[in-house]
Scaffold this motif. Structure first.
Motif, PDB file in Angstrom:
ATOM      1  N   ASP A 163       0.830  -1.214   0.000  1.00 38.36           N
ATOM      2  CA  ASP A 163       0.000   0.000   0.000  1.00 38.36           C
ATOM      3  C   ASP A 163       0.860   1.258   0.000  1.00 38.36           C
ATOM      4  N   LEU A 164       2.031   1.145   0.644  1.00 38.66           N
ATOM      5  CA  LEU A 164       2.916   2.315   0.722  1.00 38.66           C
ATOM      6  C   LEU A 164       3.799   2.456  -0.512  1.00 38.66           C
ATOM      7  N   LEU A 165       3.686   1.488  -1.440  1.00 38.62           N
ATOM      8  CA  LEU A 165       4.533   1.460  -2.654  1.00 38.62           C
ATOM      9  C   LEU A 165       6.015   1.291  -2.300  1.00 38.62           C
ATOM     10  N   HIS A 166       6.284   0.611  -1.173  1.00 35.86           N
ATOM     11  CA  HIS A 166       7.693   0.302  -0.828  1.00 35.86           C
ATOM     12  C   HIS A 166       8.008  -1.049  -1.452  1.00 35.86           C
ATOM     13  N   TRP A 167       8.333  -1.041  -2.751  1.00 32.30           N
ATOM     14  CA  TRP A 167       8.375  -2.325  -3.488  1.00 32.30           C
ATOM     15  C   TRP A 167       9.538  -3.196  -3.066  1.00 32.30           C
ATOM     16  N   ASP A 168      10.686  -2.568  -2.767  1.00 35.89           N
ATOM     17  CA  ASP A 168      11.852  -3.367  -2.344  1.00 35.89           C
ATOM     18  C   ASP A 168      11.493  -4.233  -1.148  1.00 35.89           C
ATOM     19  N   SER A 169      10.969  -3.526  -0.116  1.00 38.11           N
ATOM     20  CA  SER A 169      10.619  -4.260   1.111  1.00 38.11           C
ATOM     21  C   SER A 169       9.531  -5.276   0.811  1.00 38.11           C
ATOM     22  N   ALA A 170       8.558  -4.871  -0.035  1.00 39.64           N
ATOM     23  CA  ALA A 170       7.444  -5.777  -0.333  1.00 39.64           C
ATOM     24  C   ALA A 170       7.955  -7.055  -0.995  1.00 39.64           C
ATOM     25  N   LEU A 171       8.908  -6.915  -1.917  1.00 33.66           N
ATOM     26  CA  LEU A 171       9.430  -8.122  -2.606  1.00 33.66           C
ATOM     27  C   LEU A 171      10.136  -9.032  -1.608  1.00 33.66           C
ATOM     28  N   MET A 172      10.937  -8.433  -0.722  1.00 36.24           N
ATOM     29  CA  MET A 172      11.655  -9.269   0.252  1.00 36.24           C
ATOM     30  C   MET A 172      10.659  -9.991   1.152  1.00 36.24           C
ATOM     31  N   LEU A 173       9.597  -9.272   1.564  1.00 33.57           N
ATOM     32  CA  LEU A 173       8.588  -9.901   2.423  1.00 33.57           C
ATOM     33  C   LEU A 173       7.832 -10.976   1.652  1.00 33.57           C
ATOM     34  N   ALA A 174       7.554 -10.720   0.379  1.00 35.32           N
ATOM     35  CA  ALA A 174       6.797 -11.699  -0.423  1.00 35.32           C
ATOM     36  C   ALA A 174       7.586 -13.003  -0.546  1.00 35.32           C
ATOM     37  N   LYS A 175       8.923 -12.887  -0.687  1.00 41.47           N
ATOM     38  CA  LYS A 175       9.735 -14.123  -0.775  1.00 41.47           C
ATOM     39  C   LYS A 175       9.557 -14.951   0.481  1.00 41.47           C
ATOM     40  N   ARG A 176       9.448 -14.256   1.631  1.00 41.82           N
ATOM     41  CA  ARG A 176       9.294 -14.987   2.899  1.00 41.82           C
ATOM     42  C   ARG A 176       7.871 -15.481   3.111  1.00 41.82           C
ATOM     43  N   LEU A 177       6.907 -14.640   2.688  1.00 38.77           N
ATOM     44  CA  LEU A 177       5.541 -14.873   3.162  1.00 38.77           C
ATOM     45  C   LEU A 177       4.561 -15.327   2.080  1.00 38.77           C
ATOM     46  N   ALA A 178       4.749 -14.896   0.829  1.00 39.01           N
ATOM     47  CA  ALA A 178       3.730 -15.206  -0.190  1.00 39.01           C
ATOM     48  C   ALA A 178       4.365 -15.210  -1.578  1.00 39.01           C
TER      49      ALA A 178
END
Length: 1353
Positions: A764-779
């Motif tokens: 939602d915050l458009l923080h894509w770097d962090s989102a990608l790293m989290l997605a690898k861990r979570l989804a």
């Protein structure tokens, strides 16, 4: 100030007492009266010892340590010494033969100086027992003296001299005085430089009038100070501070002077302290106080602010007045002797001793009195008399313990009077450092150990009820301890904080700190504890909660000596730390989104020597040196004060104050108070602060209320959505996110049961770097979608390499997400082109279904100067304008031609047209120019290359193109078609050129016609001048008139030959009308009247002139004349029209209409109606009108006979036989008889010979004004004498209920008759305008048409 005791003795009655406090300790006071003894009392007034002397005591002094009292007596040459430590008296023989008068111990050593009545001196060394007699030091009695710190001895004698000797008795200085000396003191005079010479000044009062300052090193420059006479004589004086002297005068004055050389002789302070007399002054540097006594009172001043009187004591029993005043060295006790022989001792400073448990306090109120009070609960105080001066006090819920050294006395608090009873006293194994109590147990700390024992246990069980901590010597020495209801805490020098459960004496928990722990302060329940370590750091520990670590207290001052927890039931997390002059408020925030933490809220200043004992809801109870308590409101709790205080504060200050109070309330977690503050005048910003604090402290329900109050709908909805969440980390994560602390929110989400929330937040915050790293861990399944979003972002910031990689990663190859894949492919295409892989990018773009993509890629290629590929993509995407413009840039005209039918942009058509013209393809060029709407170029090509002037002229006319018109004009000029050339020059606004051309080729009429209304005044003038030159008067006049030169215009009009007469005269009239110039008017009138050429002109011109000049009355008269002429000439329609037009003109100008005109118009109109009715076959109406006309036959001189003939015939037809007969008789008159038409003559003659006088009765109708019944055709009412309006269709008078108007001329008509008439006729009979039945409306209310003043009667 409290009285401790009063000493009286029969032997002392009526005499003044000599007394001295024990130096240093102040435990004893020695008193001598008139009897031969010195009595020694302790500080509580108990007699301790007595020295019996051979005579009255004349002098005494304590040595510097207060161990030995030396006394001299009358009638004795011995010196008596009393040793305080062993209570023994000894005696030394002085060896002096004469009476002793003065005794004084040295300030620094064991030297005793004794002076005699004859001026001799003995110096005795108490350590070595050496005596140094000095004979003849003075010639008379030694009365006063003083030792200096350097062991110099100054003496004053009745022989008016001052001597200064060393400790061997040798005279160093001697000086003569002007009077008897008294009160000698050594001191340091106040100077600018700090000299290291020690006490260099001797001060003494001379003759009780002069204060002399004598510098030992500069004996010649003595300073003598005299004072105002009304002060009285000097009673006593004292040095204090940095060279200040306090002086008491006999008449009650109290004066302070400075000895600084620049201020000397100035009084810094003066007060009339006592009305009649002052007896003594005293100073206590230990407590910074000064005292004076006189009359019956003692006044105490603060040295720091000498004006402040801190205490006044009245001794009303002392009728003879007071005498001497003396303080103990520590300033605790002040003694006053009286003239009557009594000694009063007052308590001026108490040791600050006290303790508290819960809201109950115990504190020292006198040397031997402890008071227990509980102001919070409203209990009345209990005063306990104790047996010793305590050095500690411990308070428990039901007990008080006091003690000193190794003994403690226990008192139980009970309900019956006096409120306490003594339980027992206990001796411990060492000197007690501190003691704590709870309901059952006492814990005493001595020599590194804590002894825990029951307070009220039975003796035989004593062993069981006592335990020593620590069990093991090796665990270190205990430095501090504290008891709560259930727990004992202690801290050791090795850094352990140990918690022991009192019930079973087992250690519950232990915390190891890096350095020794000096003090521990648990809260009331013992769940939290503050401790101070050897490095003066403060820490908060929660022994019950193993997960909470130890928090260091922020900004903890190293001078802090104690901590108090707030006892208020709601403020469980608030405590204060205090030192000597400040109190620091701390708050523990247990549950916040940041985890538990301690904050410093603020600090409050403490007054001098106040010790905090109890904190309750922001109010600190402190103990003072005077044995009382005082309340201090913490500045950090200012929001609790009454709002009344804010009423007088100005608005900006109020805002600042509110902001400060709000911040404090929030730091103390007082949210309800904070809301109250906001309600009472907070801004939106203040509400937002409260809301934010509620979020930090995870008070969601409260936050909802606050945000609702400040109308923050978004926040309320967001908070309501998380209200039901029980997972604290998830809840805290949401709150941290609402507060904008995203990293904290992520950590909290990840530690919660719903870690995916972190990914959602980053997306939602458009923080894509962090989102990608989290997605690898979570989804994993979300990676393509996040990659695509990230790629869009990277493309936007110009990082094309990574954008391409992420677009490629974003492909799912899943039909469900076709749209997503297409977006990724589009991205790949764009990025490939950006990266220089044009073939791949273009191919992908062409395959892709999206038109927009083709446009985007085309634009990228165009910016990269790859025109042909760009054009191709534009064309594929059906962006023909773009494609064509790019093809033009790469000169691909063939392609441009193909695309032209689809192209709408004029610019492209224009470029194409230019190219075609350059190629010589003029027809195509003209077509393209036309598509581009470039008319000038179309006209140029048509004229220059295609020789098609007709088309060119059409385009010029349609488009009004100026340049085109110029070109066409040039073309016609080439063909010598001057008329057309002039026309087009005017169209192109080249009026000057057109004028010259017209002049050269005599085409001025053409030019004048063409120029028309667009011309300027100058144009008209030049045309007029041209015609003037050509003698064309009419044209010249016309154009002079247009340019406003009316006199010249008139001149030319009047010069015109008579053929043009009509037009010229009419133009002249128009000119004069416009000019409104009386001379021109007169000139024209003369011309019309024939004054100038003897030929009068037609009267109609005069009428027109008056009309043009708007002189309507003259015009009306002229109109009547003209009408009369026309009538005489038989032109009845003309006459009618002249009168009608004049009538309407006058009506429009709201001018009254002349009666003659109205009558003539009515008669003429009646005549015209005859024809209409006869033609329609309505003979009766015709006959009636003919009767009216025949009655006015003189107005129709040209047609008298025909009119009368018609009247006879029509009346006969209509059955009006009598009227027919009367008109026939008129015709038989000789002047008409021969003119009768032979056709009718016989009949008429027969009619006259055989008259038939039967007549059809004329109908009557009501008068519209007054309702009187009168004949239909009668136009004058006999009753109201009004002229009646007539119907334009029948000539009858009007009826109210049958009213209508002609919509053009607004003349009235009978509605029913008008409609009948219009069935056959199509015009109005009055104004001849076209009319239909539909246009006629019946008028229900005709009152406004019945105004009688319309006619000029």
């Amino acid at each position: 100030m409290k009285s401790v005791f009063i000493l009286t003795d029969k032997a002392w009655d009526g005499s003044s007492l000599l007394y001295m406090w024990q130096k240093t300790h102040g435990n004893y006071i020695a008193v001598a009266g008139q009897d031969n003894s010195v009595k020694i009392f302790d500080r509580h007034g108990h007699k301790w010892s007595e020295l019996t002397l051979p005579g009255r005591c004349v002098g005494m002094d304590w040595d510097k340590d207060g161990d030995i009292l030396a006394v001299i007596a009358a009638k004795s040459s011995s010196i008596y010494l009393w040793d305080a430590s062993v209570n023994k008296t000894s005696q030394i023989e002085s060896g002096m033969r004469d009476q002793m008068s003065f005794i004084l111990w040295s300030k620094t050593g064991p030297l005793l100086a004794v002076g005699t009545v004859k001026g001799n001196l003995l110096i005795y060394n108490q350590q070595t027992s050496r005596k140094i007699p000095v004979l003849g030091k003075h010639t008379k009695k030694i009365t006063c003296g003083c030792w200096s710190v350097q062991n110099l001895l100054a003496l004053g004698s009745e022989d008016n001299t001052l001597s200064i000797s060393n400790h061997e008795g040798d005279t160093v200085r001697q000086t003569t005085l002007r009077g008897e000396p008294a009160e000698i003191n050594f001191s340091v005079m106040k100077t600018d430089e700090r000299s290291g010479q020690g006490e260099n000044t001797v001060s003494l009062s001379v003759d009780k009038k002069i204060l002399m300052l004598f510098n030992i090193n500069d004996p010649e420059n003595r300073i003598e100070l005299t004072f105002q006479r009304h002060y009285g004589h000097i009673v006593s004086y004292r040095w204090y501070g940095d060279g200040y002297i306090l002086i008491g005068f006999s008449l009650g004055y109290f004066v302070v002077i400075s000895t600084h050389i620049r201020e000397i002789g100035q009084e810094l302070y003066q007060a009339h302290n006592h009305n009649h007399s002052l007896n003594s002054v005293a100073i206590s540097p230990a407590i910074s106080k000064a005292a004076s006594c006189g009359d019956n009172s003692i006044k105490i001043h603060e040295l720091s602010e000498i004006k402040d009187i801190s205490n006044v004591v009245q001794l009303d029993d002392e009728t003879k007045g007071l005498d001497q005043l003396n303080w103990t060295d520590d300033g605790q006790l002040l003694a006053v002797s009286t003239q009557k022989g009594t000694l009063h001792v007052f308590l001026t400073k108490l040791p600050i001793l006290g303790g508290s448990f819960g809201t109950r306090l115990a504190y020292l109120t006198s040397l031997l009195e402890v008071t227990v009070s509980n102001q919070v609960e409203g209990e009345s105080p209990v005063a306990i008399q104790v047996e010793v001066e305590p050095t500690f006090i411990a308070m428990g819920p039901y007990h008080v313990a006091v003690g000193m050294n190794n003994r403690a006395w226990f008192y139980a608090l009970v309900d019956p009077e006096p409120g306490f009873n003594k339980l027992k006293d206990i001796e411990y194994l060492g000197t007690i450092a501190s003691m704590c109590l709870n309901a059952d147990y006492a814990a005493a700390l001595f020599e590194g150990k804590v002894q825990l024992h029951m307070i009220e246990g039975k003796d035989q069980e004593e062993k069981k009820q006592m335990k020593l901590f620590p069990d093991d010597e090796r665990k270190g020495r205990i430095l501090c301890h504290a008891l709560t209801a259930d727990l004992l805490y202690y801290g050791t020098d090795s850094g352990n904080v140990v918690c022991v459960l009192v019930e079973d004496w087992e250690t519950v928990s232990s915390y190891s700190h890096s350095v020794g722990v000096r003090k521990v302060f648990p809260d009331l329940n013992g769940t939290r504890l503050v401790f101070i370590d050897d490095k003066n750091g403060g820490f908060l520990l929660s022994p019950a909660n193993a997960t909470d670590t130890c928090f260091e207290l922020p900004n903890f001052s190293p001078t802090i000596t104690g901590v108090l927890w707030d006892n208020w039931h709601a403020d469980r997390g608030v405590f204060v730390a205090y030192d000597d002059d400040k109190v620091y408020t701390y708050a523990l925030h247990k549950t916040t989104i940041y985890g538990p933490r301690v904050v410093l809220v603020g600090s409050t200043a403490l007054l001098f020597s106040q010790k905090p004992l109890l904190l309750h809801n922001g109010e600190l109870t402190c103990q003072t040196a005077s044995g009382k308590t005082s309340e201090v409101a913490l500045s950090t709790h200012s929001f609790l004060k009454n709002s009344k205080e804010t009423a007088t504060v100005p608005q900006p200050e109020l805002g600042k104050q509110l902001g400060k109070q709000l911040a404090q309330a929030l730091m103390l977690k007082r949210f309800h108070e904070a809301s109250g503050l906001c309600r009472s005048g907070g801004s939106n910003k203040d509400w937002a602060e409260v809301g934010k604090a509620c979020l930090v402290h995870m008070e969601v329900e409260l936050a909802i209320q606050v945000y609702r109050m400040s109308s923050n709908v978004g926040m309320v909805l967001s908070l309501q959505s998380i209200q039901g969440i029980e997972d604290m980390n998830l809840r805290a994560g949401h709150l941290a996110m609402f507060l904008g602390d995203y990293n904290l929110a992520q950590d909290l989400y990840l530690s919660s049961g719903c870690p995916i929330a972190a990914l959602e937040m980053r997306r939602d915050l458009l923080h894509w770097d962090s989102a990608l790293m989290l997605a690898k861990r979570l989804a994993d399944d979300q990676i393509p979608f996040i990659s695509k979003e990230y790629a869009v972002h990277l493309e936007f910031i110009g990082d094309y390499v990574n954008a391409l990689a992420h677009y490629e990663k974003g492909m799912t190859q899943n039909n469900k997400f076709q749209e997503h894949d297409e977006a990724c492919k589009a991205g790949v295409a764009r990025m490939s082109i950006r990266m220089g892989d044009i073939r791949r990018g273009a191919a992908q773009a062409i395959q892709h279904p999206s038109r927009v993509l083709k446009k985007e890629c085309g634009a990228i290629l165009e910016s990269m100067k790859q025109f042909s590929e760009a054009a191709q993509l534009y064309e594929k995407g059906q962006y023909y304008d773009k494609a064509a413009s790019v093809y033009i840039r790469c000169k691909n005209w063939a392609k441009v031609g193909e695309l032209l039918p689809h192209v709408s942009s004029p610019k492209i058509h224009l470029q194409y047209a230019k190219a075609k013209e350059a190629d010589g393809k003029y027809k195509d060029a003209a077509g393209a120019y036309e598509s581009a709407k470039d008319w000038d170029n179309v006209i140029r090509v048509l004229l220059d290359h295609l020789n098609n002037p007709e088309e060119a002229v059409r385009i010029v006319r349609e488009t009004q193109s100026i340049d085109g018109a110029k070109m066409v004009a040039r073309f016609f000029l080439g063909l010598s078609d001057y008329g057309s050339a002039i026309h087009f020059l005017v169209l192109s606004q080249c009026n000057d050129e057109a004028f010259q051309l017209a002049q050269q080729h005599s085409q001025m009429e053409v030019y004048a016609d063409i120029i028309g209304p667009e011309a300027t005044q100058e144009d008209y003038q030049s045309i007029a001048l041209y015609f003037e030159g050509e003698k064309k008067h009419l044209q010249a006049g016309k154009f002079f008139q247009k340019c406003g030169q009316y006199s010249r215009a008139l001149k030319h009009f009047l010069k015109c030959p008579n053929t043009d007469d009509n037009l010229a005269v009419e133009m002249a009239i128009e000119t004069v009308g416009q000019a409104k110039d009386s001379s021109l008017t007169n000139q024209l009138i003369d011309y019309l009247m024939g004054e100038s050429d003897g030929m009068p002109k037609d009267a109609k011109y005069l009428f027109r002139l008056y009309m043009a000049l708007q002189q309507y009355r003259e015009a009306a008269r002229t109109a009547i004349i003209i009408a009369r002429e026309e009538q005489c000439a038989g032109n009845y329609r003309n006459a009618h029209d002249v009168l009608f037009s004049m009538y309407t003109e006058l009506q429009a100008q709201k001018i009254k209409i002349p009666a003659e005109m109205a009558t003539n118009l009515m008669i003429l109109h009646s005549y015209l109606l005859v024809k209409i009715h006869v033609k329609r076959g309505d003979h009766l109406k015709g006959a009636r009108m003919l009767i009216r006309v025949s009655n006015n036959i003189s107005k129709f001189p040209a047609h008298v006979v025909p009119i009368l003939t018609s009247a006879v015939i029509e009346c006969h037809r209509a059955g009006l036989k009598n009227s027919a007969f009367s008109f026939a008789a008129m015709l038989m008159r000789p002047e008409y008889r021969n003119e009768i038409d032979p056709k009718y003559r016989k009949k008429i003659e027969a009619m006259v010979r055989r008259p038939d006088t039967s007549e059809l009765e004329e109908e009557t109708t009501p008068c519209p004004f007054c309702g009187f019944q009168l004949p239909q055709n009668e136009l004058l009412c006999n009753s109201c004498k009004n002229n009646l309006p007539y119907c334009i269709s029948t000539g009858r008078h009007m009826l109210k209920e049958d009213w209508s108007l002609c919509p053009h001329c607004e003349f009235p008509a009978l509605y029913s008759q008008f409609i009948l008439l219009l069935e056959t006729e199509t015009v109005c009979p009055m104004c001849s305008e076209t009319l239909s039945v539909k246009q006629i409306k019946k008028i229900p209310d005709c009152s406004k048409y019945l105004q009688t003043d319309e006619l000029d009667q």
